[in-house]
Scaffold this motif. Structure first.
Motif, PDB file in Angstrom:
ATOM      1  N   LYS A  96       0.861  -1.188   0.000  1.00 59.19           N
ATOM      2  CA  LYS A  96       0.000   0.000   0.000  1.00 59.19           C
ATOM      3  C   LYS A  96       0.897   1.238   0.000  1.00 59.19           C
ATOM      4  O   LYS A  96       1.850   1.319   0.783  1.00 59.19           O
ATOM      5  CB  LYS A  96      -0.900   0.030   1.244  1.00 59.19           C
ATOM      6  CG  LYS A  96      -1.935  -1.075   1.308  1.00 59.19           C
ATOM      7  CD  LYS A  96      -2.770  -0.935   2.575  1.00 59.19           C
ATOM      8  CE  LYS A  96      -3.813  -2.041   2.683  1.00 59.19           C
ATOM      9  NZ  LYS A  96      -4.615  -1.910   3.929  1.00 59.19           N
ATOM     10  N   ALA A  97       0.591   2.182  -0.854  1.00 54.84           N
ATOM     11  CA  ALA A  97       1.282   3.469  -0.844  1.00 54.84           C
ATOM     12  C   ALA A  97       0.467   4.450  -0.011  1.00 54.84           C
ATOM     13  O   ALA A  97      -0.766   4.351   0.052  1.00 54.84           O
ATOM     14  CB  ALA A  97       1.438   3.987  -2.274  1.00 54.84           C
ATOM     15  N   PHE A  98       1.123   5.394   0.645  1.00 57.97           N
ATOM     16  CA  PHE A  98       0.382   6.393   1.416  1.00 57.97           C
ATOM     17  C   PHE A  98       1.025   7.763   1.272  1.00 57.97           C
ATOM     18  O   PHE A  98       2.222   7.891   1.000  1.00 57.97           O
ATOM     19  CB  PHE A  98       0.251   5.994   2.894  1.00 57.97           C
ATOM     20  CG  PHE A  98       1.538   5.644   3.577  1.00 57.97           C
ATOM     21  CD1 PHE A  98       2.275   6.601   4.254  1.00 57.97           C
ATOM     22  CD2 PHE A  98       2.010   4.333   3.567  1.00 57.97           C
ATOM     23  CE1 PHE A  98       3.458   6.273   4.909  1.00 57.97           C
ATOM     24  CE2 PHE A  98       3.183   3.986   4.229  1.00 57.97           C
ATOM     25  CZ  PHE A  98       3.914   4.966   4.892  1.00 57.97           C
ATOM     26  N   ASP A  99       0.194   8.792   1.445  1.00 56.12           N
ATOM     27  CA  ASP A  99       0.691  10.165   1.344  1.00 56.12           C
ATOM     28  C   ASP A  99       1.133  10.646   2.717  1.00 56.12           C
ATOM     29  O   ASP A  99       1.111   9.886   3.694  1.00 56.12           O
ATOM     30  CB  ASP A  99      -0.360  11.081   0.713  1.00 56.12           C
ATOM     31  CG  ASP A  99      -1.576  11.296   1.613  1.00 56.12           C
ATOM     32  OD1 ASP A  99      -1.621  10.725   2.722  1.00 56.12           O
ATOM     33  OD2 ASP A  99      -2.492  12.036   1.205  1.00 56.12           O
ATOM     34  N   THR A 100       1.524  11.904   2.809  1.00 50.80           N
ATOM     35  CA  THR A 100       2.043  12.432   4.071  1.00 50.80           C
ATOM     36  C   THR A 100       0.979  12.478   5.164  1.00 50.80           C
ATOM     37  O   THR A 100       1.301  12.563   6.343  1.00 50.80           O
ATOM     38  CB  THR A 100       2.649  13.831   3.849  1.00 50.80           C
ATOM     39  OG1 THR A 100       3.443  14.199   4.973  1.00 50.80           O
ATOM     40  CG2 THR A 100       1.566  14.889   3.651  1.00 50.80           C
ATOM     41  N   GLU A 113      -4.123   5.844   2.427  1.00 43.91           N
ATOM     42  CA  GLU A 113      -3.545   4.669   1.775  1.00 43.91           C
ATOM     43  C   GLU A 113      -4.195   4.384   0.431  1.00 43.91           C
ATOM     44  O   GLU A 113      -5.402   4.584   0.235  1.00 43.91           O
ATOM     45  CB  GLU A 113      -3.687   3.442   2.682  1.00 43.91           C
ATOM     46  CG  GLU A 113      -2.841   3.501   3.938  1.00 43.91           C
ATOM     47  CD  GLU A 113      -2.858   2.205   4.718  1.00 43.91           C
ATOM     48  OE1 GLU A 113      -3.858   1.454   4.594  1.00 43.91           O
ATOM     49  OE2 GLU A 113      -1.898   1.923   5.442  1.00 43.91           O
ATOM     50  N   SER A 114      -3.380   3.887  -0.489  1.00 43.57           N
ATOM     51  CA  SER A 114      -3.857   3.511  -1.808  1.00 43.57           C
ATOM     52  C   SER A 114      -4.651   2.213  -1.760  1.00 43.57           C
ATOM     53  O   SER A 114      -4.647   1.487  -0.753  1.00 43.57           O
ATOM     54  CB  SER A 114      -2.659   3.317  -2.752  1.00 43.57           C
ATOM     55  OG  SER A 114      -1.938   2.145  -2.377  1.00 43.57           O
ATOM     56  N   VAL A 115      -5.318   1.904  -2.885  1.00 47.70           N
ATOM     57  CA  VAL A 115      -5.847   0.559  -3.073  1.00 47.70           C
ATOM     58  C   VAL A 115      -4.660  -0.397  -3.057  1.00 47.70           C
ATOM     59  O   VAL A 115      -3.628  -0.120  -3.686  1.00 47.70           O
ATOM     60  CB  VAL A 115      -6.603   0.458  -4.409  1.00 47.70           C
ATOM     61  CG1 VAL A 115      -6.993  -0.984  -4.704  1.00 47.70           C
ATOM     62  CG2 VAL A 115      -7.822   1.367  -4.389  1.00 47.70           C
ATOM     63  N   PRO A 116      -4.722  -1.502  -2.334  1.00 49.42           N
ATOM     64  CA  PRO A 116      -3.559  -2.399  -2.234  1.00 49.42           C
ATOM     65  C   PRO A 116      -3.168  -2.977  -3.596  1.00 49.42           C
ATOM     66  O   PRO A 116      -4.012  -3.251  -4.441  1.00 49.42           O
ATOM     67  CB  PRO A 116      -4.041  -3.510  -1.298  1.00 49.42           C
ATOM     68  CG  PRO A 116      -5.190  -2.920  -0.560  1.00 49.42           C
ATOM     69  CD  PRO A 116      -5.848  -1.970  -1.499  1.00 49.42           C
ATOM     70  N   PHE A 117      -1.869  -3.155  -3.762  1.00 48.94           N
ATOM     71  CA  PHE A 117      -1.330  -3.853  -4.921  1.00 48.94           C
ATOM     72  C   PHE A 117      -0.721  -5.153  -4.404  1.00 48.94           C
ATOM     73  O   PHE A 117       0.132  -5.139  -3.509  1.00 48.94           O
ATOM     74  CB  PHE A 117      -0.265  -3.000  -5.607  1.00 48.94           C
ATOM     75  CG  PHE A 117       0.475  -3.714  -6.703  1.00 48.94           C
ATOM     76  CD1 PHE A 117      -0.114  -3.919  -7.941  1.00 48.94           C
ATOM     77  CD2 PHE A 117       1.760  -4.206  -6.491  1.00 48.94           C
ATOM     78  CE1 PHE A 117       0.573  -4.584  -8.953  1.00 48.94           C
ATOM     79  CE2 PHE A 117       2.445  -4.872  -7.496  1.00 48.94           C
ATOM     80  CZ  PHE A 117       1.846  -5.062  -8.725  1.00 48.94           C
ATOM     81  N   SER A 118      -1.166  -6.286  -4.940  1.00 50.52           N
ATOM     82  CA  SER A 118      -0.710  -7.587  -4.427  1.00 50.52           C
ATOM     83  C   SER A 118      -0.086  -8.418  -5.547  1.00 50.52           C
ATOM     84  O   SER A 118      -0.473  -8.300  -6.711  1.00 50.52           O
ATOM     85  CB  SER A 118      -1.873  -8.364  -3.807  1.00 50.52           C
ATOM     86  OG  SER A 118      -2.412  -7.680  -2.699  1.00 50.52           O
TER      87      SER A 118
END
Length: 478
Positions: free
Chosen positions: A447-451, A455-460
Motif C-alpha cells: 500500500k502506498a500512502f501520502d504524508t 492509503e492507496s488501493v492495495p497492490f498484491s
C-alpha cells in the motif's frame, strides 16, 4: 584513606585541566532589545539548523554541508541569518572552534549579516567525562556556544525594520517542557512587547524544539508549553529545528492559532521510517535550508537544497497581517489530499542481493512507484504465507530477551531527494527481515500512502522463494 587520596588526585587532575574551574562561567543574562535597519522593502532571512559538527576532521560531510549552506545564504545576499541550534554534536571546545572556523571563513565578521543564533539540546552535551575530561556545567556550555556563533546570550530580542525576532534557547539539553519553563515568562514578556509595538506585524519566535501539535514530529520532540504560549498570540511565527524531518514534507509548515515553520537539519535526516534501496540513503543526500522574505503584505518562504543551491518544491506564501491569514496551511490539508494510486501497468520483481558480505544476502523488492498529485510519502508491506497466515517480522527482543514481532514493514519513498528526483521504480531492501522469509509461496501486499497517511488501493502479487531463487507473478490491485 586510600579512597580519599584517589578522589583528591582525580579532583587535582580535573582542576589542573580546568574542567572544574568556574571562572567566567556565570550564565548569560537575556540581552536587551537590539534594533537594526536594512535597506529595501523586503527583508531576506536565511534559516539553518542542526549542524551537529564534530571537531575539525571528524566529519568532512557535515562540515561541507554547513559551509555550503553559508555560501548559499551569502550568494543569496540575505539580510539576516537565523541558526536554530545544535551547532555541535557534543559541545567540546574543539567542536565549537570548528563551528566558528567555518563561519568566519565564509562570513568574516565585517561581512556577516544580522545574525540570531540559539542553542539546541546537543549544545549542552559533552562526551563521557573520561573521553573529554570536562563537566558540562550549563553556564560553561552556554558561554561556549554563544562565543562560537558570535552571540552574547542564548535569549535575544532583535528588531529589524520594525519586525521582532525573539531567540528563545532551552535552558538544558532535555527537549521537554522543563527546558523552557525557566525562561517562559521572559519569552511571553518579549512577545507582548512586540505585539504592543505593532499588532499587525508577525512576531518571529525561534526555538530549537517545535511547539506540540503543529509541524511534523514524532511526538516526543515537541513542547506543550510553547504551544500554550504561542496559541495566545496569532501574530506568532514559530521557527524551529530539532526534528531532522525532511523539508520536502508538507507538514514542515502549519497554521492554526498561529503559524509554525520547521526547518531541516544540515547533518542527517530522520525519516521516521526506513528508506528504500539504501537504508542510510537519507542521511546526507539532500541537506536543506529555508529563505524567508518579509515584505509589507506577505511572507514568502522557499526551500533550498544546500548541495545544488536550487529551490525545492513549491513556494509557501502567507498574507499579512498574518492573523488574518491563518487558513492556508492548516490540518484541513489532510482532507483535501487524495490517496496515492498504483498505475495499471505496475510491474514487480524480487531477488536476493548481497550489499555487504558481512550482512549476507537480502531480499530486494522492486515495483513501479505509485503516483500522487503531490508526492508519495511511503509504502507499507505485508505478507501471507501459503496457508494464509500473516508473516511476522522479527523486530528485535524485549527487555527479557523474548522476540518482538511486527506484522508490516513501512518504508519512506525517495521524496526527500526533491519531487523532481523521485524515481519511477521503488526499490525496497528487506535487510534484517530477510531471515523471516523461508522457502515457500507468499502473497505480498503493498500500500502506498501520502504524508497524511491516506492509503492507496492495495497492490498484491505472488512470490515464490526456493533457496537463492525468487519468482514473482503478475500483481493485481484489489
Amino acid at each position: 584513606m586510600k579512597i580519599k587520596r584517589i578522589a583528591a588526585a582525580v579532583l587535582g587532575l580535573a582542576a589542573a585541566a580546568g574542567v572544574l574551574s568556574f571562572a567566567g562561567c556565570a550564565s548569560p543574562e537575556p540581552s536587551e532589545i537590539q534594533n537594526y535597519t536594512v535597506e529595501g522593502d523586503t527583508i531576506k532571512v536565511g534559516i539553518i539548523s542542526d549542524l551537529q559538527l564534530a571537531p575539525q576532521g571528524g566529519s568532512d560531510t557535515y562540515d561541507n554541508s554547513y559551509r555550503q549552506a553559508l555560501e548559499l545564504l551569502k550568494a543569496q545576499d540575505v539580510d539576516m541569518m537565523i541558526n536554530v541550534g545544535d551547532y555541535t554534536d557534543t559541545n567540546t571546545q574543539e567542536a565549537a572552534d570548528n563551528v566558528s572556523r567555518i563561519l568566519n571563513e565564509v562570513y568574516p565578521a565585517e561581512e556577516r549579516p544580522i545574525s540570531l543564533s540559539i542553542m539546541g539540546n546537543h549544545d549542552y552535551w559533552l562526551p563521557y567525562f573520561v573521553d573529554c575530561w570536562e563537566i558540562p556545567f550549563k553556564s560553561k556550555m552556554q558561554n561556549r556556544a554563544m562565543e562560537a556563533v558570535g552571540e552574547t546570550s542564548p535569549w535575544t530580542h532583535k528588531v529589524v525594520n520594525g519586525y521582532h525576532f525573539i531567540g528563545f534557547s532551552p535552558t538544558s539539553g532535555d527537549m521537554d517542557d522543563t527546558a523552557y519553563e525557566e525562561k517562559i515568562g521572559w519569552a511571553e514578556e518579549q512577545i507582548k512587547l512586540a505585539v504592543q509595538d505593532d499588532p499587525d506585524k508577525p512576531v518571529f519566535v525561534i526555538t530549537h524544539a517545535p511547539p506540540a501539535g503543529t509541524v511534523n514530529s514524532t511526538g516526543d520532540e515537541e513542547s506543550d508549553l510553547l504551544d500554550q504560549l504561542f496559541s495566545q498570540y496569532p501574530q506568532v511565527v514559530s521557527i524551529s529545528g530539532h526534528t531532522h524531518f525532511s523539508l520536502m514534507d508538507d507538514r514542515s509548515i502549519w497554521q492554526g492559532e498561529y503559524t509554525a515553520l520547521n526547518t531541516q537539519s544540515l547533518s542527517y535526516i530522520s525519516m521516521g521510517l526506513s528508506t528504500g534501496e539504501d537504508p542510510d540513503s537519507a542521511i546526507e543526500q539532500n541537506p536543506m535550508c529555508m529563505i524567508m522574505e518579509i515584505s509589507d503584505d506577505q511572507l514568502v518562504i522557499n526551500r533550498y537544497s544546500v548541495l545544488t543551491g536550487q529551490k525545492q518544491g513549491d513556494t509557501w506564501e502567507i498574507g499579512l497581517p498574518i492573523q488574518e491569514h491563518l487558513d492556508r496551511y492548516t490540518d484541513a490539508r489532510a482532507e483535501q489530499s487524495a490517496a496515492p494510486v498504483f498505475p495499471e501497468n505496475t510491474s514487480v520483481s524480487a531477488e536476493f542481493k548481497t550489499y555487504d558480505d558481512e550482512a549476507g544476502r537480502e531480499l530486494v523488492l522492486r515495483f513501479t512507484s505509485a503516483q500522487h498529485d503531490r508526492y508519495v510519502y511511503g509504502y507499507r508491506i505485508t505478507m501471507k504465507d501459503a496457508q494464509g497466515e500473516d508473516v511476522r517480522f522479527t523486530e528485535g527482543t524485549d527487555e527479557f530477551g523474548s522476540p518482538v514481532y511486527i506484522d508490516s514493514l513501512a518504508y519512506n519513498s525517495d521524496y526527500y531527494l526533491g519531487f523532481d528526483r523521485m524515481a519511477p521504480e521503488t526499490v525496497i531492501r528487506l535487510g534484517q527481515y530477510t531471515s523471516d522469509i523461508k522457502d515457500g509461496t507468499y502473497t505480498v501486499t503493498v500500500k502506498a500512502f501520502d504524508t497524511w497517511i491516506h492509503e492507496s488501493v492495495p497492490f498484491s502479487f505472488t512470490m515464490t522463494v526456493d533457496g537463492e531463487n525468487v519468482t514473482t507473478y503478475p500483481g493485481v490491485q484489489r
